[in-house]
Design an enzyme around this catalytic site. Structure first.
Site, PDB file in Angstrom:
ATOM      1  N   ASN A  68       0.838  -1.197   0.000  1.00  0.00           N
ATOM      2  CA  ASN A  68       0.000   0.000   0.000  1.00  0.00           C
ATOM      3  C   ASN A  68       0.869   1.242   0.000  1.00  0.00           C
ATOM      4  O   ASN A  68       1.930   1.271   0.622  1.00  0.00           O
ATOM      5  CB  ASN A  68      -0.977   0.009   1.181  1.00  0.00           C
ATOM      6  N   GLY A  71      -0.388   6.848   1.519  1.00  0.00           N
ATOM      7  CA  GLY A  71       0.131   8.177   1.827  1.00  0.00           C
ATOM      8  C   GLY A  71      -0.538   8.809   3.030  1.00  0.00           C
ATOM      9  O   GLY A  71      -0.603  10.035   3.157  1.00  0.00           O
ATOM     10  N   CYS A 128       6.924   8.132   8.902  1.00  0.00           N
ATOM     11  CA  CYS A 128       6.638   9.273   8.036  1.00  0.00           C
ATOM     12  C   CYS A 128       7.960   9.888   7.555  1.00  0.00           C
ATOM     13  O   CYS A 128       8.922   9.960   8.315  1.00  0.00           O
ATOM     14  CB  CYS A 128       5.873  10.357   8.793  1.00  0.00           C
ATOM     15  N   LYS A 163       6.053   3.829  17.163  1.00  0.00           N
ATOM     16  CA  LYS A 163       5.865   2.718  16.223  1.00  0.00           C
ATOM     17  C   LYS A 163       7.095   2.622  15.322  1.00  0.00           C
ATOM     18  O   LYS A 163       7.362   3.511  14.519  1.00  0.00           O
ATOM     19  CB  LYS A 163       4.597   2.931  15.384  1.00  0.00           C
ATOM     20  N   GLY A 263      -3.829  -6.310  11.430  1.00  0.00           N
ATOM     21  CA  GLY A 263      -3.940  -5.294  10.390  1.00  0.00           C
ATOM     22  C   GLY A 263      -4.552  -5.790   9.100  1.00  0.00           C
ATOM     23  O   GLY A 263      -5.771  -5.829   8.943  1.00  0.00           O
TER      24      GLY A 263
END
Length: 300
Positions: A68, A71, A128, A163, A263
């Site tokens: 994936n 974004g 990020c 994370k 998930g």
């Protein structure tokens, strides 16, 4: 029988939560899952302003999982506070908010907005890209990770969970940097960077070229990293990466995870989380284990 676990002073009624970005903010799964029966709901990433996300196509199936490149599309903190927190509270969920940003200032704005909100834990997504540092992820450089953790910890009113990204040489170095800077817990792993090429079109399948790989194929990597981190630092760990059954979840717990996160499996079977909870219960009954905490890190 006790299935409850403690993450940084927050009691989860069982060790199962949802993988950020795979469960929305709970409402879209509510017809399949009673949110109050989960240990917690971990929300999709929330930024200080709405993010449109990447161009399409941004999801691709791969052997043993998916890629994936969404974004981190999200409506921003204002909508989240007005719409999603009240919904989750009404549903009786323990709330873990995943926070994302492109600079330290972005993260801190979200954390400060959440200070007086009835949420339980903050999961900080350091995969990020740090725009100020040329786009390398906060979680791929120990100093950047230390700095962002320290800054968030100084402002946060709730316990923080950093994370961790698996796209590093030494996961324990990153874990130690986060814990040294004050992280109350860790969650790992985030997705592995992958790519898929369409040989007929001779082009990338994803518009972004690369994407995050998740699903069953990454589980052995994730279990190994959780084991390494559990033996390197002394904070609770939420383990994730390819969990689709209670057996998968128990591997993570035995490796040292206090809780686990489901998930990608949610996309295949929306009821996976509750099936994992029930399966853990069945395993404990079969092995006459009265307390889930006896299993945490039992493999040395």
């Amino acid at each position: 029988m006790n299935l409850s676990v403690d993450i940084a002073g927050v009691t989860m009624k069982n060790p199962v939560t949802t993988g950020s970005g795979t469960f929305g903010s709970g409402e879209e799964f509510s017809e399949f899952v009673d949110l109050s029966k989960l240990g917690a709901v971990t929300t999709k990433g929330v930024a200080n302003v709405p993010w449109p996300g990447n161009s399409v196509p941004r999801v691709a199936e791969v052997y043993g999982g998916m890629l994936n490149a969404i974004g981190l599309q999200n409506p921003g903190i204002d909508v989240f506070v007005e719409r999603d927190i009240p919904y989750l509270k009404k549903a009786g969920a323990t709330i873990i908010v995943n926070v994302c940003g492109k600079s330290e200032k972005d993260y801190l704005e979200v954390v400060e907005r959440l200070a007086d909100q009835p949420v339980d834990l903050l999961e900080i997504n350091v995969s990020c890209p740090n725009v100020k540092e040329g786009g390398i992820a906060f979680g791929q450089d120990p100093k950047a990770l230390y700095d962002i953790t320290k800054a968030v910890k100084a402002k946060a009113k709730q316990p923080i969970i950093m994370k961790l990204s698996p796209n590093v040489t030494d996961i324990t170095e990153m874990a130690k940097a986060a814990v040294d800077a004050g992280s109350d817990a860790l969650s790992l792993i985030n997705t592995l960077t992958g790519m898929k090429i369409d040989i007929e079109r001779r082009d990338f399948v994803l518009a972004n070229k690369t994407g995050g790989m998740s699903g069953p194929a990454i589980k052995p990597v994730a279990v190994r990293m959780v084991y390494q981190v559990a033996n390197a630092v002394d904070v609770p760990i939420i383990g994730m990466g390819g969990i689709s059954t209670a057996e998968d979840a128990l591997e993570f717990i035995m490796a040292g995870a206090t809780a686990v996160s489901v998930g990608t499996a949610n996309f295949i079977n929306p009821a996976t989380t509750l099936e994992v909870v029930d399966g853990i219960k069945t395993y404990m009954e079969r092995h006459q284990i009265n307390d889930i905490n006896e299993l945490i890190g039992c493999v040395k």
